[in-house]
Design a protein around this motif. Structure first.
Motif, PDB file in Angstrom:
ATOM      1  N   ALA A  27      23.437 -17.634  19.104  1.00 39.89           N
ATOM      2  CA  ALA A  27      24.585 -18.300  18.486  1.00 39.89           C
ATOM      3  C   ALA A  27      24.836 -17.757  17.081  1.00 39.89           C
ATOM      4  O   ALA A  27      25.989 -17.526  16.694  1.00 39.89           O
ATOM      5  CB  ALA A  27      24.348 -19.810  18.442  1.00 39.89           C
ATOM      6  N   GLU A  31      28.259 -15.628  15.651  1.00 41.42           N
ATOM      7  CA  GLU A  31      29.044 -15.997  14.474  1.00 41.42           C
ATOM      8  C   GLU A  31      28.874 -14.994  13.342  1.00 41.42           C
ATOM      9  O   GLU A  31      29.468 -15.158  12.274  1.00 41.42           O
ATOM     10  CB  GLU A  31      28.664 -17.396  14.000  1.00 41.42           C
ATOM     11  CG  GLU A  31      29.151 -18.481  14.942  1.00 41.42           C
ATOM     12  CD  GLU A  31      29.074 -19.868  14.335  1.00 41.42           C
ATOM     13  OE1 GLU A  31      28.667 -20.014  13.156  1.00 41.42           O
ATOM     14  OE2 GLU A  31      29.422 -20.823  15.046  1.00 41.42           O
ATOM     15  N   ARG A  33      26.214 -14.432  11.524  1.00 42.03           N
ATOM     16  CA  ARG A  33      25.472 -15.046  10.432  1.00 42.03           C
ATOM     17  C   ARG A  33      23.988 -14.802  10.608  1.00 42.03           C
ATOM     18  O   ARG A  33      23.514 -14.544  11.710  1.00 42.03           O
ATOM     19  CB  ARG A  33      25.748 -16.555  10.415  1.00 42.03           C
ATOM     20  CG  ARG A  33      27.210 -16.860  10.169  1.00 42.03           C
ATOM     21  CD  ARG A  33      27.589 -18.234  10.609  1.00 42.03           C
ATOM     22  NE  ARG A  33      27.050 -19.243   9.714  1.00 42.03           N
ATOM     23  CZ  ARG A  33      27.266 -20.532   9.880  1.00 42.03           C
ATOM     24  NH1 ARG A  33      27.986 -20.964  10.891  1.00 42.03           N
ATOM     25  NH2 ARG A  33      26.775 -21.404   9.041  1.00 42.03           N
ATOM     26  N   PHE A  38      22.647 -19.866   9.713  1.00 40.09           N
ATOM     27  CA  PHE A  38      23.129 -20.632  10.861  1.00 40.09           C
ATOM     28  C   PHE A  38      22.375 -21.957  10.982  1.00 40.09           C
ATOM     29  O   PHE A  38      22.974 -23.014  11.161  1.00 40.09           O
ATOM     30  CB  PHE A  38      22.978 -19.817  12.150  1.00 40.09           C
ATOM     31  CG  PHE A  38      23.509 -20.520  13.356  1.00 40.09           C
ATOM     32  CD1 PHE A  38      24.852 -20.447  13.684  1.00 40.09           C
ATOM     33  CD2 PHE A  38      22.662 -21.264  14.165  1.00 40.09           C
ATOM     34  CE1 PHE A  38      25.349 -21.113  14.800  1.00 40.09           C
ATOM     35  CE2 PHE A  38      23.145 -21.924  15.285  1.00 40.09           C
ATOM     36  CZ  PHE A  38      24.500 -21.846  15.602  1.00 40.09           C
TER      37      PHE A  38
END
Length: 96
Positions: A27, A31, A33, A38
């Motif tokens: 995830a 993104e 990051r 995150f």
């Protein structure tokens, strides 16, 4: 004007299952990051939601109507409440 990032001075450590770590890493990558960024962001959002959920009372439309009706047309005090008021009045009477 861009806001300067807040310096990070506290450290947080946690144990996590390898499967959970893989999901969080994926995830974060999606993104664009860092894993730390995150996780901190997700934890802050979860904390905000938890605090909000515990400070805001949500009522259905019917419950809202009942609440307003009780404010505008309060019922007569129950006998127990009347007795409690009398006991309170005795306790707070000024000494002669």
């Amino acid at each position: 004007m861009a806001q300067e990032p807040t310096p990070r001075t506290a450290r947080l450590e946690a144990r996590i299952a390898p499967e959970a770590l893989a999901i969080v890493k994926r995830a974060a990558e999606m993104e664009g990051r860092s894993l730390s960024d995150f996780i901190v962001s997700a934890a802050q959002e979860a904390a905000r939601r938890t605090i909000e959920d515990n400070h805001i009372i949500r009522l259905s439309v019917e419950d809202q109507r009942r609440f307003v009706d009780m404010l505008l047309n309060p019922p007569e005090p129950a006998d127990a409440l009347k007795r409690a008021k009398q006991a309170h009045d005795v306790l707070i009477q000024p000494s002669p």
